[in-house]
Each structure stands twice: as structure tokens, then as C-alpha cells.
Scaffold this active site. Sequence first.
Site, PDB file in Angstrom:
ATOM      1  N   SER A  40      -8.939  11.487  -1.627  1.00  0.00           N
ATOM      2  CA  SER A  40      -8.064  10.347  -1.867  1.00  0.00           C
ATOM      3  C   SER A  40      -6.967  10.707  -2.877  1.00  0.00           C
ATOM      4  O   SER A  40      -6.204  11.625  -2.650  1.00  0.00           O
ATOM      5  CB  SER A  40      -8.900   9.151  -2.325  1.00  0.00           C
ATOM      6  OG  SER A  40      -8.175   7.956  -2.246  1.00  0.00           O
ATOM      7  N   ASP A 154     -10.418   6.853   3.956  1.00  0.00           N
ATOM      8  CA  ASP A 154     -10.567   7.471   2.643  1.00  0.00           C
ATOM      9  C   ASP A 154     -11.885   8.245   2.534  1.00  0.00           C
ATOM     10  O   ASP A 154     -12.962   7.703   2.776  1.00  0.00           O
ATOM     11  CB  ASP A 154     -10.535   6.366   1.581  1.00  0.00           C
ATOM     12  CG  ASP A 154     -10.400   6.886   0.171  1.00  0.00           C
ATOM     13  OD1 ASP A 154     -11.145   7.805  -0.197  1.00  0.00           O
ATOM     14  OD2 ASP A 154      -9.549   6.364  -0.566  1.00  0.00           O
TER      15      ASP A 154
END
Length: 301
Positions: A40, A154
Site C-alpha cells: 500500500s 490493497d
Amino acid sequence: MKQKAALVLSGGGARGIAHIGVIEELEKRGFEITSIAGTSMGAVVGGVYASGKLEAYRDWLYTMDKMKLFNLLDFSFTTEGLVKGDKLFQKMKEFISDQDIEDFKIPYAAVAADIINKKEVIFTHGNVFNAIRASIAIPTVFTPVKTEDGLLVDGGVINNIPIEYVKRLPGDILIAVNVNADIPYIKPAPPKTEIVAEQSVYQKRLKDFYSHLQKLNPLSNEEKIGYFNLINKTISLMMFHIAKISIEKNHPDILIEVSADCCGAFDFYRAEEMVETGRLAAIQSLTQYEDNEKRKLRIER
């Protein structure tokens, strides 16, 4: 001779800006980052660093006011995600050149999660921008990335500190940075460019954003936490426990921790504060590591 370091950067939204301060402190102390892996926001900072544009990215974050931040968010309010992210990621292309990961000077890995095939997806080759776009697709916030047979979100939902995927080299040490640590937050001195008037405008726009979310998925009067904060807190709790397991399993040589309470996941307007927070966390951990190494040398003598 510089100490080689394999660096792992966790996800954590705006808290991940602290990674910049960590990297700057590592280089100041003479460490040579020889490989990097991230999830991320950790994948973003790691990719920008590997692209050689970390300083430009940091300076952009410093000058981006709160209104500009909202102007970069193209809200979709669909069932797949609240933000398409097209404008934001188009801007990111200025700092992450459209190149392949294998062309970087150091090994790089980014982690995403395939929610259709229920597995991790590790990007160690191919287009870096596509890798980062997948790794940062926060569920219900950014729209996911569709592949031929999967759907990528993510990487933090499955591996927020990808220690096992950083390339190790002879003589290096393993450094992991966790920006979701369960430790108290000691706020650094206010940054010079902090402007109170801009903050008030930002807060108004943020309130308007929350209002849109409330219309999308209203809560009762008793549910004071709010839809957006509920998403944030739920994902943060999940990432915290996943990170804890990863750290216990892989035992980095140096663990640099930043408090999960230092800022909200979307408080990107606090960039200067977060960079300084990361720097201070690095100073503390690196000083402790260096003191321990000196102590070991004295004992051996």
C-alpha cells in the site's frame, strides 16, 4: 563501507508518509538500501524511492494544500469504491515513471491481494505503476484493479509488512517499518508551513465528504463513529494484527515503529509532521541498534 539494508515498509495510508523520514535518516547514517518491499503506502514510497524521485515526491506532499488534495479525489460512490483514483494516480505518474520494476537499480516488491482467487499477488517485475495501483486499492475506498481472472485490492488485507518478499543480499540487515504500532504518539514540533486557515478549509471539505458518505450508507443517531471512520478503524485493526504476526514470525534486525495514533489514514495534509515523525522513530530505533552493537563489541573484546 556502508551497511547494506533490506527495507520493508508497511501500509497505513497517510501514516506511510513517515517512511520518507525513515529513509532519509537511514541514508544520513550511512546505510545503503539494497532492496525494498512494501504494501500500500509502503509500496508507493518504496516505488518512488526506487525510481529516484523521493525528494521531489516529498516536496510535492509538503506544498499540496488541503483543497488540492480533494481536487485530486474523483469520487465515484459506487459499490466497488468511493474513489476511482484516476486523477490521483495520474499525478503520481510524475513521481513513478512508467517503467518496469526489473529496470530499477535495486530489487523492489509490492504486495496486493486477489480477493477472487484468495491469494497474495507479489509484483517483482512488470510495470511499477500498475503494481502500486493494485497495492494501494483500499477496499471500499479506491476501486479495485481487475485482472484477467482476478480482482486486486490493497495488499494490507493479507500482508501489511511483507518481510518475506524483500530481496536479501549477503551482509545486509533486515529493517522493517511499521506505521500501525500500538504505542503512544509523541507529536513532533509543528512544521514551519502549517497554516491554520488552510486546515479549517480542509476540515470543512472533509465534513462535506463525510456527509456524502452518510447519504450513501446512513447510520442511526446512536452510531456516532461514522461510516468512513468505521471503514478506517476496521481495516486498521485488521492490519495491526496481521503486522504483529508477520513481525513475530520474521524477526527483523531493526524494527522502526510509528504510532497508529499519529494521524488518520487520509490526513495527507499532515505530510511534514509525518516525515518528522518517521525521522524521530528511526533515530530512536537506530540509536538503540547501534548502542547494542557497540555493547556486543565490548563484550567480545
